[in-house]
Design an enzyme around this catalytic site. Structure first.
Site, PDB file in Angstrom:
ATOM      1  N   LYS A  82      -1.641  88.350  41.480  1.00 24.85           N
ATOM      2  CA  LYS A  82      -2.726  88.008  42.407  1.00 24.85           C
ATOM      3  C   LYS A  82      -2.154  87.467  43.713  1.00 24.85           C
ATOM      4  CE  LYS A  82      -7.003  85.230  42.302  1.00 24.85           C
ATOM      5  NZ  LYS A  82      -7.842  84.358  41.434  1.00 24.85           N
ATOM      6  N   SER A 157     -12.539  85.301  42.110  1.00 26.26           N
ATOM      7  CA  SER A 157     -11.632  85.710  43.165  1.00 26.26           C
ATOM      8  C   SER A 157     -10.572  86.707  42.707  1.00 26.26           C
ATOM      9  CB  SER A 157     -10.941  84.489  43.759  1.00 26.26           C
ATOM     10  OG  SER A 157     -10.147  83.827  42.781  1.00 26.26           O
ATOM     11  N   SER A 181     -13.191  82.492  38.236  1.00 30.79           N
ATOM     12  CA  SER A 181     -12.557  83.598  38.943  1.00 30.79           C
ATOM     13  C   SER A 181     -11.815  84.595  38.072  1.00 30.79           C
ATOM     14  CB  SER A 181     -11.600  83.056  40.011  1.00 30.79           C
ATOM     15  OG  SER A 181     -12.309  82.495  41.080  1.00 30.79           O
TER      16      SER A 181
END
Length: 475
Positions: A82, A157, A181
């Site tokens: 990520k 996210s 997230s």
């Protein structure tokens, strides 16, 4: 050469088993993943950067280790990182125009933990600015969309991570969860999304702060998630707090169906009492409850554990977290309206208010424990709505309204970040939410557990996967 259809049919467990046995090389697996990343990544907004050189270097190193006699838990498994986390030599923007052009000098510790287990780091996945909203629509590039319907968001996210896994590019992807997230994009993309107990996975070299967030993965199967948790779980020297690991590990826990559990059923929104819950989300929970009863568990109603206004403690800490993000000089005007609004809210908070918010979170943790003490697991929708249409949550003209809309979309997920409890989103349902002829969409259900009992949640999740197997999008 490993063809795409064969590659996408393999789980992380399959890949590791075959690479460890010498039936596949890590290099040929990485090449298959990179080919799909180039083909499908742009279609779904999965990556900010694809890293073939790093991936092949990792894969060659894994193959050398296997030939030397090592056996690795994630041997040859492609696993992107990520873009909130740094990978040495690769761009690192964290979804923000304020960090465009920054190149990371070192790997975050979690990058090394995955590499030590044998993964190939194939790229950096798309994120919203600093991971703050529950949608992935950054100013720095295309949005991340769900492969089930590219007009809808992949969530956030960890939206790019979810798009990469759901589209078959990687069997697992690094993700993180500070308010939902991991679980939000899992629901939007039809994946398994597991948030571990506070402290089970080390925060590495980052200060843990109030302990809302944790790293983890998104995957297509419960056992792949458990395999990754076996790699990541456990304390490191100097950790502020840590949770006990399960004896025997988490993959082994997937083979142990839990004895009769007390399951609480919660469909009333918690953090936003004006949230509208879509019928498909209620149908998903009703079906999950029947499956749980069929497995021999007791399902009864669970009470809302606290009033919605008490959630303001989370909002206060969230805004102060946004304010604490270090930025280069003159970067403030480059931020999204939502980030600027959050940082402004943080500036208005006094030290006394911040201390009070932290104390309120601790009191809420006690309150939730008392409200749910008779349950082993709490079942709820993951989200109040199906995957959101692109742009339907983001509102640059009204960032306060944007934030409020996010709370209505996610009225359950952050309860587990506040309390430090584990939770998992499972893709147990699909629906054509927009009517006949519209695309089939995944609808996640969430199982929340008690602190430190990941083994119970994973055993239950694996049992559900066995009796009600799910499928991915048609690609």
């Amino acid at each position: 050469m490993l063809d795409a259809s064969t590659y996408t049919s393999l789980s992380a467990l399959d890949i590791a088993r075959e690479v460890n046995a010498g039936q596949l090389s890590a290099v040929e697996v990485a090449e298959a993943a990179l080919a799909l990343a180039e083909q499908r990544g742009p279609q779904f907004g999965a990556f900010t950067h694809v890293a073939p050189a790093r991936a092949l270097e990792d894969a060659r190193h894994t193959d050398r280790r296997i030939r030397a006699g090592e056996r690795l838990r994630l041997a040859g498994v492609p696993c992107p990182i990520k873009d909130l986390n740094q990978v040495a030599g690769l761009p690192w923007a964290a979804g923000s125009a304020a960090l465009q052009g920054v190149v990371a000098e070192t790997d975050d510790p979690i990058v090394g933990w995955f590499a030590d287990a044998g993964t190939s780091m194939i790229g950096k996945t798309n994120v919203p600015e600093f991971g703050l909203p529950c949608y992935t629509e950054p100013d720095t590039g295309p949005p991340a969309v769900t492969p089930w319907d590219p007009t809808r968001s992949a969530g956030g996210s960890s939206g790019g991570a979810a798009a990469a896994v759901a589209s078959g590019i990687a069997p697992i992807a690094h993700a993180s969860d500070g308010g939902g997230s991991i679980r939000i994009p899992a629901s939007a993309c039809g994946l398994v999304g597991f948030k571990a107990s506070r402290g089970l996975i080390s925060s590495g070299n980052r200060p843990p702060g109030p302990g809302l967030g944790t790293d983890g993965v998104l995957s297509r199967t419960v056992r792949d998630t458990a395999l990754a948790l076996d790699v990541l779980a456990g304390p490191h020297p100097g950790d502020t707090y840590w949770a006990p690991t399960a004896p025997g590990g988490y993959l082994a826990a997937c083979g142990r169906t839990p004895a009769r559990l007390r399951v609480g059923l919660l469909t009333t929104p918690v953090i936003a009492d004006d949230a509208d819950v879509h019928p498909a989300c209620l149908d998903a929970v009703a079906r999950a409850a029947l499956l749980l009863e069929g497995l021999g568990h007791d399902v009864t109603e669970a009470a809302v554990p606290f009033a919605a206004e008490q959630w303001q403690a989370f909002a206060s800490v969230w805004s102060l977290g946004a304010l604490s993000i270090p930025l280069p000089p003159g970067a403030e005007p480059l931020l999204t309206p939502l980030t600027r609004w959050l940082r402004d809210a943080g500036r208005r908070a006094s030290a006394l208010e911040f201390a009070g918010a932290l104390a309120s979170i601790q009191l809420l943790t006690q309150q939730v424990a008392r409200a749910w003490e008779r349950f082993d697991v709490v079942l709820s929708p993951t989200l109040a709505q199906p995957p959101a249409v692109l742009g339907s949550l983001r509102d640059d003209a009204d960032p306060a309204g944007d934030f409020a809309a996010q709370t209505r979309f996610t009225p359950w997920t952050s309860v587990y970040n506040l309390t430090g409890r584990p939770a998992v989103s499972l893709p147990l349902h699909t629906a054509t939410a927009a009517g006949a002829g519209s695309p089939e969409l995944p609808i996640g259900v969430m199982l929340g557990g008690t602190f430190g009992r990941e083994d119970v949640l994973l055993g239950l999740a694996a049992a559900l996967e066995e009796v009600a197997p799910w499928h991915g999008p048609a690609l």
